[in-house]
Design a protein around this motif. Structure first.
Motif, PDB file in Angstrom:
ATOM      1  N   VAL A 152     -10.363  -6.683  10.479  1.00 56.02           N
ATOM      2  CA  VAL A 152      -9.223  -6.256   9.667  1.00 56.02           C
ATOM      3  C   VAL A 152      -8.002  -6.143  10.568  1.00 56.02           C
ATOM      4  CG1 VAL A 152      -8.302  -4.451   8.171  1.00 56.02           C
ATOM      5  CG2 VAL A 152     -10.730  -5.047   8.050  1.00 56.02           C
ATOM      6  N   TYR A 153      -6.906  -6.744  10.126  1.00 65.33           N
ATOM      7  CA  TYR A 153      -5.693  -6.778  10.939  1.00 65.33           C
ATOM      8  C   TYR A 153      -4.587  -6.008  10.239  1.00 65.33           C
ATOM      9  CZ  TYR A 153      -1.552  -8.399  13.364  1.00 65.33           C
ATOM     10  OH  TYR A 153      -0.373  -8.428  14.063  1.00 65.33           O
ATOM     11  N   ALA A 154      -3.791  -5.285  11.011  1.00 61.57           N
ATOM     12  CA  ALA A 154      -2.607  -4.591  10.496  1.00 61.57           C
ATOM     13  C   ALA A 154      -1.533  -4.630  11.571  1.00 61.57           C
ATOM     14  CB  ALA A 154      -2.940  -3.158  10.094  1.00 61.57           C
ATOM     15  N   SER A 155      -0.337  -4.187  11.223  1.00 61.38           N
ATOM     16  CA  SER A 155       0.792  -4.276  12.156  1.00 61.38           C
ATOM     17  C   SER A 155       0.588  -3.438  13.412  1.00 61.38           C
ATOM     18  CB  SER A 155       2.086  -3.853  11.454  1.00 61.38           C
ATOM     19  OG  SER A 155       1.950  -2.567  10.891  1.00 61.38           O
ATOM     20  N   ASP A 156      -0.329  -2.460  13.364  1.00 60.56           N
ATOM     21  CA  ASP A 156      -0.582  -1.643  14.557  1.00 60.56           C
ATOM     22  C   ASP A 156      -1.721  -2.200  15.415  1.00 60.56           C
ATOM     23  OD1 ASP A 156      -2.690  -1.110  12.880  1.00 60.56           O
ATOM     24  OD2 ASP A 156      -2.482   1.073  12.925  1.00 60.56           O
ATOM     25  N   PHE A 161       5.502 -17.444   5.843  1.00 60.50           N
ATOM     26  CA  PHE A 161       5.602 -18.721   6.533  1.00 60.50           C
ATOM     27  C   PHE A 161       6.662 -19.663   5.960  1.00 60.50           C
ATOM     28  CE2 PHE A 161       1.441 -16.972   7.143  1.00 60.50           C
ATOM     29  CZ  PHE A 161       1.229 -17.126   8.499  1.00 60.50           C
ATOM     30  N   GLN A 162       7.412 -19.267   4.952  1.00 60.20           N
ATOM     31  CA  GLN A 162       8.416 -20.171   4.369  1.00 60.20           C
ATOM     32  C   GLN A 162       9.752 -19.451   4.220  1.00 60.20           C
ATOM     33  OE1 GLN A 162       7.104 -22.152   0.833  1.00 60.20           O
ATOM     34  NE2 GLN A 162       5.244 -22.870   1.751  1.00 60.20           N
ATOM     35  N   PRO A 163      10.562 -19.394   5.293  1.00 62.55           N
ATOM     36  CA  PRO A 163      10.266 -19.780   6.675  1.00 62.55           C
ATOM     37  C   PRO A 163       9.395 -18.731   7.360  1.00 62.55           C
ATOM     38  CG  PRO A 163      12.437 -18.813   6.544  1.00 62.55           C
ATOM     39  CD  PRO A 163      11.929 -18.865   5.133  1.00 62.55           C
ATOM     40  N   VAL A 164       8.965 -19.038   8.593  1.00 59.25           N
ATOM     41  CA  VAL A 164       8.099 -18.111   9.322  1.00 59.25           C
ATOM     42  C   VAL A 164       8.863 -16.831   9.647  1.00 59.25           C
ATOM     43  CG1 VAL A 164       6.827 -17.718  11.457  1.00 59.25           C
ATOM     44  CG2 VAL A 164       6.665 -19.927  10.297  1.00 59.25           C
ATOM     45  N   VAL A 165       8.295 -15.707   9.265  1.00 58.56           N
ATOM     46  CA  VAL A 165       8.773 -14.400   9.723  1.00 58.56           C
ATOM     47  C   VAL A 165       7.804 -13.969  10.816  1.00 58.56           C
ATOM     48  CG1 VAL A 165       9.198 -12.004   9.083  1.00 58.56           C
ATOM     49  CG2 VAL A 165       9.742 -13.840   7.473  1.00 58.56           C
ATOM     50  N   PRO A 166       8.243 -13.794  12.049  1.00 60.98           N
ATOM     51  CA  PRO A 166       7.308 -13.692  13.174  1.00 60.98           C
ATOM     52  C   PRO A 166       6.483 -12.420  13.219  1.00 60.98           C
ATOM     53  CG  PRO A 166       9.570 -13.363  13.909  1.00 60.98           C
ATOM     54  CD  PRO A 166       9.650 -13.811  12.480  1.00 60.98           C
ATOM     55  N   THR A 167       6.755 -11.446  12.371  1.00 64.32           N
ATOM     56  CA  THR A 167       5.985 -10.212  12.372  1.00 64.32           C
ATOM     57  C   THR A 167       5.180 -10.093  11.086  1.00 64.32           C
ATOM     58  OG1 THR A 167       7.860  -9.006  11.430  1.00 64.32           O
ATOM     59  CG2 THR A 167       7.644  -9.008  13.831  1.00 64.32           C
ATOM     60  N   TYR A 168       4.172  -9.256  11.145  1.00 64.32           N
ATOM     61  CA  TYR A 168       3.322  -9.003   9.985  1.00 64.32           C
ATOM     62  C   TYR A 168       4.076  -8.133   8.983  1.00 64.32           C
ATOM     63  CZ  TYR A 168      -0.618  -7.114   7.282  1.00 64.32           C
ATOM     64  OH  TYR A 168      -1.470  -6.728   6.267  1.00 64.32           O
ATOM     65  N   VAL A 175       0.513 -16.781  16.857  1.00 58.29           N
ATOM     66  CA  VAL A 175      -0.268 -15.616  17.289  1.00 58.29           C
ATOM     67  C   VAL A 175       0.190 -15.244  18.695  1.00 58.29           C
ATOM     68  CG1 VAL A 175      -2.567 -14.710  17.733  1.00 58.29           C
ATOM     69  CG2 VAL A 175      -2.215 -16.367  15.878  1.00 58.29           C
ATOM     70  N   ARG A 176       0.896 -14.131  18.789  1.00 63.45           N
ATOM     71  CA  ARG A 176       1.503 -13.748  20.069  1.00 63.45           C
ATOM     72  C   ARG A 176       0.848 -12.476  20.618  1.00 63.45           C
ATOM     73  NH1 ARG A 176       6.544 -12.120  18.876  1.00 63.45           N
ATOM     74  NH2 ARG A 176       6.079 -12.072  16.649  1.00 63.45           N
ATOM     75  N   ARG A 177       0.583 -12.484  21.906  1.00 66.83           N
ATOM     76  CA  ARG A 177       0.005 -11.303  22.532  1.00 66.83           C
ATOM     77  C   ARG A 177       1.038 -10.189  22.628  1.00 66.83           C
ATOM     78  NH1 ARG A 177      -3.681 -13.319  27.700  1.00 66.83           N
ATOM     79  NH2 ARG A 177      -5.161 -14.602  26.486  1.00 66.83           N
ATOM     80  N   LYS A 178       0.587  -8.985  22.322  1.00 67.07           N
ATOM     81  CA  LYS A 178       1.446  -7.821  22.503  1.00 67.07           C
ATOM     82  C   LYS A 178       1.398  -7.368  23.961  1.00 67.07           C
ATOM     83  CE  LYS A 178       1.321  -5.868  17.826  1.00 67.07           C
ATOM     84  NZ  LYS A 178       0.904  -4.702  17.005  1.00 67.07           N
ATOM     85  N   SER A 206      -0.764   1.627  -3.054  1.00 72.90           N
ATOM     86  CA  SER A 206      -1.403   1.423  -1.762  1.00 72.90           C
ATOM     87  C   SER A 206      -0.376   0.845  -0.802  1.00 72.90           C
ATOM     88  CB  SER A 206      -2.589   0.459  -1.896  1.00 72.90           C
ATOM     89  OG  SER A 206      -3.164   0.193  -0.636  1.00 72.90           O
ATOM     90  N   ASP A 207      -0.377   1.305   0.450  1.00 69.49           N
ATOM     91  CA  ASP A 207       0.639   0.897   1.417  1.00 69.49           C
ATOM     92  C   ASP A 207       0.496  -0.554   1.872  1.00 69.49           C
ATOM     93  OD1 ASP A 207       1.927   3.329   1.371  1.00 69.49           O
ATOM     94  OD2 ASP A 207       0.763   4.145   3.051  1.00 69.49           O
ATOM     95  N   ASP A 208      -0.667  -1.153   1.672  1.00 66.02           N
ATOM     96  CA  ASP A 208      -0.839  -2.529   2.119  1.00 66.02           C
ATOM     97  C   ASP A 208      -2.035  -3.145   1.406  1.00 66.02           C
ATOM     98  OD1 ASP A 208      -0.399  -4.878   3.488  1.00 66.02           O
ATOM     99  OD2 ASP A 208      -1.171  -4.175   5.403  1.00 66.02           O
ATOM    100  N   LEU A 209      -1.981  -4.464   1.244  1.00 72.06           N
ATOM    101  CA  LEU A 209      -3.130  -5.252   0.813  1.00 72.06           C
ATOM    102  C   LEU A 209      -3.831  -5.694   2.095  1.00 72.06           C
ATOM    103  CD1 LEU A 209      -4.354  -6.428  -1.862  1.00 72.06           C
ATOM    104  CD2 LEU A 209      -3.138  -8.539  -1.298  1.00 72.06           C
ATOM    105  N   PRO A 210      -4.996  -5.108   2.409  1.00 70.23           N
ATOM    106  CA  PRO A 210      -5.601  -5.345   3.722  1.00 70.23           C
ATOM    107  C   PRO A 210      -5.824  -6.830   4.013  1.00 70.23           C
ATOM    108  CG  PRO A 210      -6.685  -3.528   2.609  1.00 70.23           C
ATOM    109  CD  PRO A 210      -5.762  -4.151   1.603  1.00 70.23           C
ATOM    110  N   SER A 211      -5.728  -7.175   5.291  1.00 67.41           N
ATOM    111  CA  SER A 211      -5.854  -8.554   5.732  1.00 67.41           C
ATOM    112  C   SER A 211      -6.998  -8.672   6.736  1.00 67.41           C
ATOM    113  CB  SER A 211      -4.549  -9.017   6.392  1.00 67.41           C
ATOM    114  OG  SER A 211      -4.642 -10.351   6.853  1.00 67.41           O
ATOM    115  N   TYR A 212      -7.881  -9.639   6.499  1.00 61.73           N
ATOM    116  CA  TYR A 212      -8.948  -9.936   7.440  1.00 61.73           C
ATOM    117  C   TYR A 212      -8.591 -11.234   8.145  1.00 61.73           C
ATOM    118  CZ  TYR A 212     -13.649  -9.556   9.393  1.00 61.73           C
ATOM    119  OH  TYR A 212     -14.706  -9.385  10.246  1.00 61.73           O
ATOM    120  N   VAL A 213      -8.635 -11.250   9.461  1.00 63.18           N
ATOM    121  CA  VAL A 213      -8.157 -12.382  10.257  1.00 63.18           C
ATOM    122  C   VAL A 213      -9.264 -12.846  11.195  1.00 63.18           C
ATOM    123  CG1 VAL A 213      -6.562 -13.054  12.103  1.00 63.18           C
ATOM    124  CG2 VAL A 213      -5.723 -11.772  10.138  1.00 63.18           C
TER     125      VAL A 213
END
Length: 385
Positions: free
Chosen positions: A313-317, A327-334, A160-163, A142-149
């Motif tokens: 459900v949240y994804a990179s798109d 978060f250890q350290p923070v990677v700013p993208t999903y 959390v940054r606005r696109k 599977s391409d991703d483990l889905p994330s609910y935010v």
């Protein structure tokens, strides 16, 4: 030349750490934290039922004399296949040395680890370098483990940054749809872990619907109550008739001055009880001042109770927000979590979206890197002050 394959013994832990330092990452948590490595690969209560001896790490090594050429970690566990309890394992860190003459050693380790009678063998965090190998060994991927935010409207967030394409309609999607008040009539919520008898009675009613790691009390005690780095917290939902009907495990991640709530277990078969649990977690997010909560789970049905509460459900798109997942350290993208599994003979096919797999499975909810003094060095310094 055919190199011998055998488990790495506990008294060879420094050899493994040196290998990981030289051929993987000098800041990897296993290089810096012996206790974390022992907890994951020597102290699992399911080790005794596997092929590993008491004095082994659950790490396979390919050896050239006294020198490690390739390594593959395993986490032996029991799995439930809709109520059936069967042996299995999660595969963890997999690495071989770069020299051309050792290029096949890693594949031989993989074959060795997957050739046994396990009913379920899985891996999470599969990178592109090894993804093809998983496919060759007939893993369902599977391409991703889905994330609910769910976002907290009360906490300004640097994470959390606005696109650029943010709009009011898309921007509102991930917030709570109504602030959760008191728990619905007929339910009450308690904090802290359940006892063994109570948990196993609850789990015996819950496992019949699920495919994944068997979350008996023996498992959750090891996974959450004895973790050497992270502190996990619990919420438990009770009704008036059946006792424990839903439960969650989470931890609070500190990312600089900001907090994030990671939900790693969300269990409950009754819709009203699970919705009450989701509301309580959103209340915990606000009470703890977390900027958002996230729950990563392959089983899409586990997200249904959240829909009455908020988030999505949240994804990179996602059109509105960029939200980090490391978060250890923070990677700013999903970062997507590629994962996969292979079922043993005689097991009916299972779709990825039917599997109850969360970010705590495998070795995904642990520090990946430790920068600065090791935990042991910090503890020693504290004892002298």
């Amino acid at each position: 030349m055919s190199l011998p394959i055998r488990p790495i013994r506990i008294d060879e832990i420094q050899v493994l750490q040196d290998f990981l330092r030289d051929h993987w990452n000098a800041e990897h948590a296993f290089v810096r934290d012996r206790e974390l490595l022992l907890w994951q690969h020597a102290r699992s209560p399911f080790k005794h039922a596997s092929s590993y001896a008491d004095d082994d790490l659950t790490f396979l090594g390919a050896w050239d004399g006294d020198s490690l050429v390739a390594v593959l970690g395993e986490i032996p566990l029991e799995f439930t296949i809709r109520g059936r309890i069967l042996p299995g394992s999660w595969l963890a860190l997999w690495k071989n040395r770069a020299e051309q003459e050792h290029v096949s050693a890693g594949i031989r380790l993989f074959h060795h680890a997957t050739a046994g009678p396990a009913a379920f063998v899985g891996g999470i965090g599969i990178n592109e370098r090894v993804r093809r190998a998983y496919g060759l060994f007939r893993f369902t991927l599977s391409d991703d483990l889905p994330s609910y935010v769910v976002l907290n409207a009360d906490v300004p967030s640097a994470l959390v940054r606005r696109k650029r394409g943010w709009a009011e309609a898309s921007g509102a999607r991930l917030f709570e749809r109504e602030l959760a008040g008191s728990v619905a009539s007929g339910f009450h919520v308690e904090q802290g872990p359940a006892g063994a008898t109570e948990w196993d009675a609850f789990w015996s009613r819950t496992r019949s619907e699920l495919v994944g790691t068997d979350r008996s009390f023996r498992y959750v005690r090891w996974r959450y109550l004895t973790h050497p780095v992270y502190d996990y917290e619990w919420l438990r939902v009770y009704d008036e008739a059946k006792g424990l009907v839903a439960a969650a495990v989470y931890r609070v991640e500190h990312a600089g001055g900001e907090r994030v709530l990671h939900v790693v277990e969300f269990l409950g078969g009754e819709a009203d009880a699970a919705t009450a649990l989701a509301r309580s977690l959103c209340g915990t997010m606000r009470a703890r001042g977390a900027s958002f909560l996230s729950f990563r789970c392959a089983r899409t049905a586990s997200f249904e109770p959240w829909k009455a509460v908020g988030g999505g459900v949240y994804a990179s798109d996602d059109p509105a927000y960029e939200i980090p997942s490391l978060f250890q350290p923070v990677v700013p993208t999903y970062r997507p979590l590629v994962w996969g599994y292979r079922l043993g003979r005689g097991i009916d096919p299972v779709a990825p979206s039917d599997c109850y797999v969360t970010r705590s499975d495998g070795d995904q909810d642990r520090p990946s890197r430790i920068v600065g003094p090791s935990p042991a060095a910090r503890a020693g310094a504290a004892s002298t002050t």
